[in-house]
Design an enzyme around this catalytic site. Structure first.
Site, PDB file in Angstrom:
ATOM      1  CD  GLU A  66      -3.001  -0.918   2.298  1.00  0.00           C
ATOM      2  OE1 GLU A  66      -2.800  -1.574   3.338  1.00  0.00           O
ATOM      3  OE2 GLU A  66      -3.957  -0.142   2.166  1.00  0.00           O
ATOM      4  CG  HIS A  69       7.646 -28.078   7.056  1.00  0.00           C
ATOM      5  ND1 HIS A  69       8.135 -29.332   7.345  1.00  0.00           N
ATOM      6  CD2 HIS A  69       7.926 -27.295   8.129  1.00  0.00           C
ATOM      7  CE1 HIS A  69       8.659 -29.308   8.564  1.00  0.00           C
ATOM      8  NE2 HIS A  69       8.555 -28.081   9.059  1.00  0.00           N
ATOM      9  CE  LYS A  89     -12.237   0.341   0.490  1.00  0.00           C
ATOM     10  NZ  LYS A  89     -11.834   1.054   1.680  1.00  0.00           N
TER      11      LYS A  89
HETATM   12  C1  F6R Z   1      -6.270   1.996   3.531  1.00  0.00           C
HETATM   13  C2  F6R Z   1      -6.259   0.642   4.057  1.00  0.00           C
HETATM   14  C3  F6R Z   1      -7.300  -0.328   3.572  1.00  0.00           C
HETATM   15  C4  F6R Z   1      -8.634  -0.164   4.341  1.00  0.00           C
HETATM   16  C5  F6R Z   1      -9.681  -1.172   3.825  1.00  0.00           C
HETATM   17  C6  F6R Z   1     -10.972  -1.154   4.608  1.00  0.00           C
HETATM   18  O1  F6R Z   1      -5.385   2.803   4.275  1.00  0.00           O
HETATM   19  O2  F6R Z   1      -5.417   0.303   4.820  1.00  0.00           O
HETATM   20  O3  F6R Z   1      -6.767  -1.618   3.736  1.00  0.00           O
HETATM   21  O4  F6R Z   1      -8.407  -0.352   5.720  1.00  0.00           O
HETATM   22  O5  F6R Z   1      -9.947  -0.915   2.479  1.00  0.00           O
HETATM   23  O6  F6R Z   1     -11.480   0.135   4.775  1.00  0.00           O
HETATM   24  P1  F6R Z   1     -11.934   0.604   6.236  1.00  0.00           P
HETATM   25  O7  F6R Z   1     -10.734   0.468   7.102  1.00  0.00           O
HETATM   26  O8  F6R Z   1     -12.384   2.011   6.068  1.00  0.00           O
HETATM   27  O9  F6R Z   1     -13.042  -0.323   6.629  1.00  0.00           O
END
Ligand code: F6R
Length: 355
Positions: free
Chosen positions: A216, A232, A326
């Site tokens: 990320e 293993h 998303k």
């Molecule tokens: C972004 C991050 C992502 C979010 C994930 C879920 O910084 O680390 O892995 O954590 O997309 O989103 P939330 O945390 O808002 O439920």
């Protein structure tokens, strides 16, 4: 390398964030010991569940499970305590699993900065640890993880976790003085390689979390595994051709407290398997207690992932591909199903939700 990156600021706040997270968790009601603790969440919000599982591996007689999916396993029921974690409060998988947990009559607690989850919890009278807005979820790790430790102690899974968290804050604070230089040194050796992180024991999920931070923050592929499991199967992969293997670097997580058998496996793996990789690095944990040790490796490793981003001239803050997916998922009819579930709850409990 630009040192004043936005992202670094959040990590330099971790010692204060740990103490603040303890404080914010004080509002939680007393709950009885469950037969199972399930954490629901995705990405940076889910990892706390894995960290808690590793931390309490030798202590908790209650199994701890992390659900990173739309649906809860069938064995999560009324005697389970479910912690719904979503930094934004708007993650569809977490909302779906939350509505299932609610319907099954699980005991529920949420950790969020707001969003739909925050709104639902207020309406449904689900206890909530409200955490500050304005962080990228992954950089808010102390806020997402430490309340679980407080809760773990409250419901009797283990003793002394709050104390360990306070010690971790102190240890991390002492690391801040020299951490940038150390992290830069690590990052410089990782440039142009695919980092592979190996943990063990309490560092299994620490290794996995660091892999996700190289993904990320640094925008590179990265992989994680742990001892003894990797001895293993995965270890045979290092027999591959030099031209392939020299694209990888390996980070070994180490601790003064590592058991003798693990120490030997790490040494043997270095000796017989890792000679073709570009770099082998070690990150040694700091502090005496398990939580301090885990947090110390996380802080150094995560800052190294930011330094690697800066060396690669990419913005550690942005996660463009997560955002695109998303956004597109929101357009699909699938989210309608979650919407229907939530509206059903709304009908039953007179909740007003604007979706
Ligand atoms: C972004 C991050 C992502 C979010 C994930 C879920 O910084 O680390 O892995 O954590 O997309 O989103 P939330 O945390 O808002 O439920």
């Amino acid at each position: 390398m630009e040192d004043h990156n936005e992202m670094l600021k959040f990590y330099f706040r971790w010692p204060d964030a740990i103490l603040d997270a303890i404080q914010r968790s004080q509002e939680l009601p007393s709950l009885t010991k469950p037969s199972l603790l399930a954490v629901i969440g995705m990405g940076g919000s889910a990892i706390g569940g894995d960290l808690l599982r590793d931390l309490l591996y030798n202590q908790s007689d209650v199994p701890i499970y992390t659900c990173r999916d739309y649906h809860l396993p069938a064995w999560v029921g009324p005697n389970s305590l479910v912690i719904a974690v979503s930094y934004s409060g708007n993650t569809e998988e977490t909302l779906m699993a939350f509505s299932e947990a609610f319907k099954r009559g699980c005991k529920l607690v949420a950790i969020t900065s707001g969003g739909i989850l925050g709104q639902l919890c207020t309406e449904l009278k689900v206890p909530i640890v409200r955490i500050p807005k304005g962080y990228p979820p992954r950089a808010a790790l102390p806020y997402l993880f430490i309340p679980m430790c407080v809760l773990g102690e409250r419901v009797g899974l283990a003793k002394g976790l709050i104390d360990q968290a306070k010690k971790a804050a102190k240890t991390l604070r002492s690391m801040l003085v020299s951490i940038r230089e150390k992290a830069k040194r690590i990052a410089k050796r990782l440039v142009g390689t695919i980092p592979v992180i190996y943990g063990f024991g309490i560092f299994k999920s620490v290794a996995y979390r660091l892999k996700t931070q190289f993904n990320e923050n640094s925008k590179v592929p990265s992989f994680a595994n742990w001892f003894p499991a990797l001895n293993h199967d995965e270890v045979v992969g290092w027999e591959g051709e030099e031209e392939l293997l020299e694209k990888f670097s390996v980070i070994l997580i180490r601790s003064q407290d590592e058991p003798l058998e693990i120490k030997r496996r790490i040494e043997l793996t270095r000796e017989v398997a890792l000679h073709k990789v570009s770099e082998i690095l070690e990150i040694w944990s700091k502090g005496k207690t398990p939580l301090e040790q885990m947090m110390s490796v996380l802080l150094l490793g995560e800052i190294a992932s930011i330094c690697l981003a800066l060396l690669r001239r990419v913005d550690p803050l942005k996660v463009r591909t997560i955002d695109i997916i998303k956004k597109h998922m929101l357009e699909l009819q699938f989210s309608e199903d979650i919407r229907r579930r939530l509206l059903k709850l709304q009908g039953r409990y007179k909740v007003t939700i604007t979706l």
